[in-house]
Design an enzyme around this catalytic site. Structure first.
Site, PDB file in Angstrom:
ATOM      1  N   CYS A 252      34.963  43.573  33.108  1.00 47.29           N
ATOM      2  CA  CYS A 252      36.214  44.319  32.892  1.00 47.29           C
ATOM      3  C   CYS A 252      36.532  44.510  31.406  1.00 47.29           C
ATOM      4  CB  CYS A 252      37.371  43.646  33.623  1.00 47.29           C
ATOM      5  SG  CYS A 252      37.841  42.012  32.990  1.00 47.29           S
ATOM      6  N   HIS A 300      42.084  39.692  33.949  1.00 46.79           N
ATOM      7  CA  HIS A 300      41.509  41.001  34.275  1.00 46.79           C
ATOM      8  C   HIS A 300      42.194  42.071  33.441  1.00 46.79           C
ATOM      9  CE1 HIS A 300      39.119  43.758  36.656  1.00 46.79           C
ATOM     10  NE2 HIS A 300      40.188  44.514  36.848  1.00 46.79           N
ATOM     11  N   HIS A 312      38.579  50.748  35.836  1.00 48.71           N
ATOM     12  CA  HIS A 312      38.245  49.346  35.549  1.00 48.71           C
ATOM     13  C   HIS A 312      36.941  48.955  36.233  1.00 48.71           C
ATOM     14  CE1 HIS A 312      39.932  47.205  39.379  1.00 48.71           C
ATOM     15  NE2 HIS A 312      39.615  48.455  39.681  1.00 48.71           N
TER      16      HIS A 312
END
Length: 337
Positions: A252, A300, A312
Site C-alpha cells: 500500500c 494502511h 490502493h
C-alpha cells in the site's frame, strides 16, 4: 472528475449489496473477520519491515560517508607527520643546534634579521601543523565512534527486519490457510460479504456528510497531485506484494510513495511515517493526490482520486484497485504536495 470504477468495487455511489444468506453467512463473516485480522497484523509487520529496511539503507549510506572521512583523516595525519618529520630531520642536519643559537653566533646583522623572520614563520608553521594534527586525530576518533554507533544501529535494524519478515510471512500463511479450507462457492460468498461490508461503510460515510457536495466532483488538484494520481491509477491490476515498491508489484505505501516520486516529491516509505511526517488536512478539504490513512495504527494508506474514491493496494492475494474512500475506518488525511 469522473470516478474510476472497477466491477464489484465500492465507489462514491456503490451498487446495493446482494441479499444475505442466514447462518452460513454468519459463520463466513466470522472467518472473514479472522482473515482480515490476520492480514491487518501482516500489514503492521510489513510497515515495521519497510521502516527497518529504509533505516538500514540510510545507515549503510552514513557508514560509507564515515568510512570515507576516516580514510581522508588518516591520509591527512600521515601528511602532517611527514611534514613534521621533515622539520625534525632539518634540525638534525644542523647538529641539533637551535636556530636561535645559530643566529646569535653568526655575527652577521643582516643574516640575523632575515633568519629571525624565517625562524618565527617556521615556528608558527610547526605550531599550526601540531594543532592541525591534534584536531585531525580528534576528528578521527569521533568518526570512528560514530561509525561504531551506526554499525550497532545497522545490526539492530537488521534484526528488526528479520523479525518483521518472519511475522509477515506467519500472518499471511495463517490467513491463506484459513482461505484454503473454504470451498470455491464459500470463497465467492466471502468476497461478496467483504464487498457488502465495504458498501455499508462507504454509504454510512457518504451519508455522514464527510465530503463536501456529497462527494461529487472533488476539489481541484495540483499538477503534482494529478501526476501522482495518474501514476497510481496506471498500476491498477498490478499484484499486491508486501515490501514491494514497483514497478510491477506494490504494497500500500510502496504504491503511494512511488506515485508521488513520479511527481518529483519524495515522501516516507511507510503508511505510519507518511501519517506522522506529512502535513495533515481535513477530510472535507481533501483533493485528488492526497493520502488517506486508515485504522488507528495507520497501517494502511490509499490515494484519493476524487468523487469519494481511492486507488490502493489492498492486501496479499489482491491487486491495485479502486475502492470507496470510506470503506475502511479513516484515521486522517495527509497532503504530500
Amino acid at each position: 472528475m469522473s470516478v474510476l470504477v472497477l466491477p464489484g468495487q465500492a465507489s462514491a455511489d456503490p451498487a446495493p449489496p446482494p441479499a444475505a444468506g442466514g447462518d452460513a453467512d454468519k459463520s463466513l463473516n466470522d472467518v472473514r473477520r479472522e482473515i482480515d485480522a490476520l492480514y491487518r497484523k501482516a500489514a503492521v509487520a510489513t510497515d515495521a519491515y519497510n521502516l527497518a529496511e529504509d533505516q538500514t539503507q540510510d545507515q549503510s549510506g552514513e557508514i560509507v560517508k564515515l568510512a570515507k572521512s576516516i580514510v581522508a583523516g588518516e591520509n591527512r595525519i600521515n601528511k602532517l607527520k611527514d611534514r613534521l618529520g621533515a622539520q625534525a630531520r632539518a634540525q638534525y642536519r644542523t647538529g641539533g643546534v637551535p636556530q636561535s643559537a645559530q643566529l646569535m653566533l653568526s655575527g652577521d646583522p643582516d643574516f640575523f634579521l632575515q633568519g629571525a623572520g624565517r625562524m618565527q614563520q617556521g615556528q608558527t608553521a610547526v605550531k599550526g601543523m601540531l594543532g592541525e594534527l591534534t584536531r585531525t586525530q580528534e576528528d578521527l576518533r569521533t568518526y570512528s565512534q560514530d561509525a561504531s554507533t551506526e554499525w550497532q544501529k545497522l545490526e539492530a535494524n537488521r534484526k528488526r527486519k528479520e523479525k518483521a519478515q518472519t511475522e509477515v510471512k506467519k500472518q499471511i500463511a495463517a490467513a491463506e490457510k484459513l482461505e484454503a479450507r473454504l470451498e470455491q462457492k464459500e470463497r465467492t460468498r466471502l468476497l461478496e460479504l467483504e464487498r457488502e461490508e465495504q458498501y455499508r461503510s462507504q454509504t454510512a460515510w457518504l451519508d455522514s456528510g464527510a465530503l463536501k457536495n456529497g462527494g461529487k466532483g472533488g476539489a481541484a488538484s495540483t499538477a503534482q497531485g494529478k501526476q501522482a494520481v495518474s501514476y497510481a491509477t496506471d498500476q491498477i491490476g498490478d499484484p499486491y506484494v508486501w515490501g514491494a515498491e514497483g514497478p510491477d508489484a506494490f504494497d500500500c505505501s510502496g504504491l503511494t510513495q512511488q506515485a508521488w516520486a513520479s511527481a518529483d516529491r519524495a515522501i516516507p516509505r511507510t503508511s505510519q511515517e507518511q501519517w506522522r511526517l506529512l502535513p495533515k488536512v481535513s477530510v472535507a478539504d481533501m483533493q485528488p493526490g492526497d493520502l488517506i490513512i486508515y485504522f488507528s495504527d495507520a497501517s494502511h494508506v490509499g490515494m484519493y482520486v476524487g468523487d469519494g474514491a481511492i486507488v490502493h493496494a489492498p492486501r496479499p492475494g489482491r491487486t491495485v484497485t479502486i475502492a470507496g474512500a470510506g470503506s475502511m475506518p479513516i484515521l486522517g488525511v495527509v497532503r504530500p504536495g
